[in-house]
Design a protein around this motif. Structure first.
Motif, PDB file in Angstrom:
ATOM      1  N   UNK A   1     -63.579 -12.609 -96.196  1.00 47.15           N
ATOM      2  CA  UNK A   1     -63.660 -11.297 -96.261  1.00 47.15           C
ATOM      3  C   UNK A   1     -62.402 -11.100 -97.126  1.00 47.15           C
ATOM      4  N   UNK A   2     -62.350  -9.950 -97.574  1.00 45.94           N
ATOM      5  CA  UNK A   2     -61.086  -9.406 -98.365  1.00 45.94           C
ATOM      6  C   UNK A   2     -59.943  -8.839 -97.469  1.00 45.94           C
ATOM      7  N   UNK A   3     -58.890  -8.965 -97.813  1.00 40.01           N
ATOM      8  CA  UNK A   3     -57.726  -8.401 -97.070  1.00 40.01           C
ATOM      9  C   UNK A   3     -57.866  -7.037 -96.457  1.00 40.01           C
ATOM     10  N   UNK A   4     -58.361  -6.219 -97.464  1.00 41.56           N
ATOM     11  CA  UNK A   4     -58.678  -4.736 -97.277  1.00 41.56           C
ATOM     12  C   UNK A   4     -60.038  -4.461 -97.635  1.00 41.56           C
TER      13      UNK A   4
END
Lengths: 369, 369
Positions: free
Chosen positions: A3-6
């Motif tokens: 997953x992306x950080x945001x």
């Protein structure tokens, strides 16, 4: 895939696919974008042209050029009848980075920050980015999607009025009650774009609150990247020190050009634009209702309609893509705005002209029939 | 008085006092500012003028307009002989916010980040802002203020070459060895401004590193607020998602104007400017030495001289203010750059013309005698 950080905005995926379809030759109706389509007033451009010829564009003070801070302060006196010291006005390179700085200071100095769900996704994302204590406050369709003070358990809260994605406007009384319960960070970026009575500023009910605003919506200066904060005296130094480090200063030419926004001639033109948006809103609102969308809160400001698509789907993300593929109409899935019952909702933006709105509604009619 | 969340730069206090003195009618010689004083090339302004007349300045893609990303990628191939995919280039509203986004991603994905002490204060401040694990690496005057790989205990490190405040340039071999020990975030904002052999880019020794750079130093576009990042493929989405939230996009007009920077005519003018800076550097360097300052590392790039003032003081903060009051020469106290033996140092900047440099040196001569 990690997953992306945001989380990215899902609307960007819609936009990406819409652009692919455009490259394939299809005509796309853009109901997904949150950027006003009207041209910036001539006087703003002229101010920029003149400055560009005359001056070197050096860094400015981090808090912005003094005449702009003064004009913004005056504007608050004129518009809301509140006294703002120019020292409390901090010009920022867009309102987003100003919001980030403020969220940092409030979370460190005051405590956990609540934000509306559904609401503008950056609140949650920025608080996560900052590793700040925060929590969503569910806002309900039956309550006009508004934050109810009795639900607040945190010391601070972000309020967005007029709101993205719902267009609802908080009354002065509502702001008053919320500000008695928590420190308010008031995102007033859509101020000026209202279709009934104007939106009151949080500063009308308290001095100890933050206003986040800018030149990208009512003033139409999106790509110029200039916004502002109004913060209480005790917060100025912290906010400026943060901005010194992460931004240095707002674009110089944009700051100079923005001075022209406060000329009466310019304000008049901008107010006429609001009538354009109002007509579009009325057209889109009645059209969507006829199609079978439920609109629990009619927009009183901004340029969005948050529509319940339960009659057609329980998964508005797939729905948005299906609509795009089959009709060429791009809309934003509710999921972009949080977790509270957003799966049945989609957001329509009316940042496009009446002809496009009519055509988009017509395409939806054929598809939904 | 409560401490601020992020320490302000002490140089701002010097600047503030210098401005007060100017208002009182004194002529101040500015050796404290880190902003080039030369005018931006005409061709850049012309490009901006033309675009301003022709286009509406809307938001751009968060990663920047594609032609600018392409030109930056080409520039790296031409300048350093390295292959950069335009997809790896992310245009930012100034290099500071790009650095913030990268520090976030590196600290979350890789681990603790080291930064040089003395060094540019924003590294430490941004890491603190992000609540990221970090630690200073002491760099020593006797070792040209350079980060030594054997001292690195973290998985990532910020390297600044040419460096602020010392002007030292890392060799390719040094970058190679550091990059074997830690993931390198290479702050190359002063590239182009070198006085011996050019500064090698970290990309010449590894693909898995980040370059932070921009148009504000060599390209002179300070107030335009446009910088860039070059990041490995695996980092692109994280960085873009962060910038989408905290910045949206870089100023549109500045992005268009920056396209002109890569015209050969413009690059030639900028290269001639480097000769101007070189002359100033030589003049200031020999003058400061004659006055009794010790210069452990001669600047090979940027526009600063980091001078040991031990002959005159052990408290360079008070010294800077005393010099300002008595001579009208503004300098930056070493304390701004960290805790490692900075109390004996001051930074002189040569962002002012030779006449001012001569006058400043002369005033210092009278004062120090």
């Amino acid at each position: 895939m990690e997953r992306l950080l945001i989380e990215p905005f899902y609307v960007m995926k819609v936009l990406e696919r819409a652009k692919e379809l455009e490259r394939e030759g299809r005509k796309i109706i853009h109901f997904e974008v949150g950027e006003p389509d009207l041209p910036v007033p001539e006087i703003v451009k002229e101010k920029a042209l003149e400055a560009l010829k005359r001056t070197e564009l050096r860094y400015t003070e981090t808090a912005g050029i003094p005449p702009l801070r003064e004009k913004i302060a005056e504007y608050y006196e004129r518009t809301y009848g509140v006294k703002v010291n120019p020292e409390q006005v901090i010009v920022t390179p867009g309102s987003s980075i100003g919001l980030l700085a403020v969220l940092k200071v409030v979370s460190e100095r005051i405590g956990s920050v609540a934000y509306p769900d559904p609401g503008y996704p950056c609140y949650k994302n920025m608080l996560k980015f900052l590793k700040a204590d925060s929590e969503p406050v569910n806002v309900e369709a039956e309550e006009e999607f508004k934050v109810k003070p009795e639900k607040l358990k945190t010391k601070a809260v972000v309020i967005n009025s007029p709101s993205n994605p719902t267009g609802v406007v908080y009354t002065k009384e509502e702001l008053q009650k919320i500000s008695e319960k928590a420190f308010v960070i008031s995102d007033e970026i859509y101020h000026g774009l209202t279709y009934g009575r104007g939106a009151p500023s949080v500063l009308e009910v308290t001095d100890n609150a933050v206003v986040v605003s800018g030149f990208s919506k009512f003033f139409l200066m999106t790509g110029w990247r200039v916004g502002w904060l109004i913060v209480p005296d005790w917060m100025v130094k912290d906010v400026v020190a943060i901005l010194q480090n992460v931004a240095i200063s707002a674009p110089t030419l944009s700051q100079i050009a923005a001075l022209a926004c406060f000329e009466e001639e310019c304000l008049e033109e901008l107010r006429r634009n609001v009538e354009t948006f109002r007509k579009r809103k009325d057209l889109m609102l009645s059209g969507l209702k006829k199609l079978g969308f439920r609109i629990p809160a009619h927009p009183q400001g901004a340029f969005y309609i948050f529509a319940d698509a339960s009659a057609f789907t329980e998964d508005s993300f797939s729905f948005a893509f299906k609509v795009l593929e089959e009709t060429g109409v791009a809309i934003t899935p509710g999921r972009d705005f949080g977790y509270n019952k957003t799966e049945r909702f989609v957001r329509f933006s009316f940042c496009t002209d009446e002809r496009n709105i009519e055509e988009g509604l017509d395409r939806l009619y054929v598809f939904l029939r």
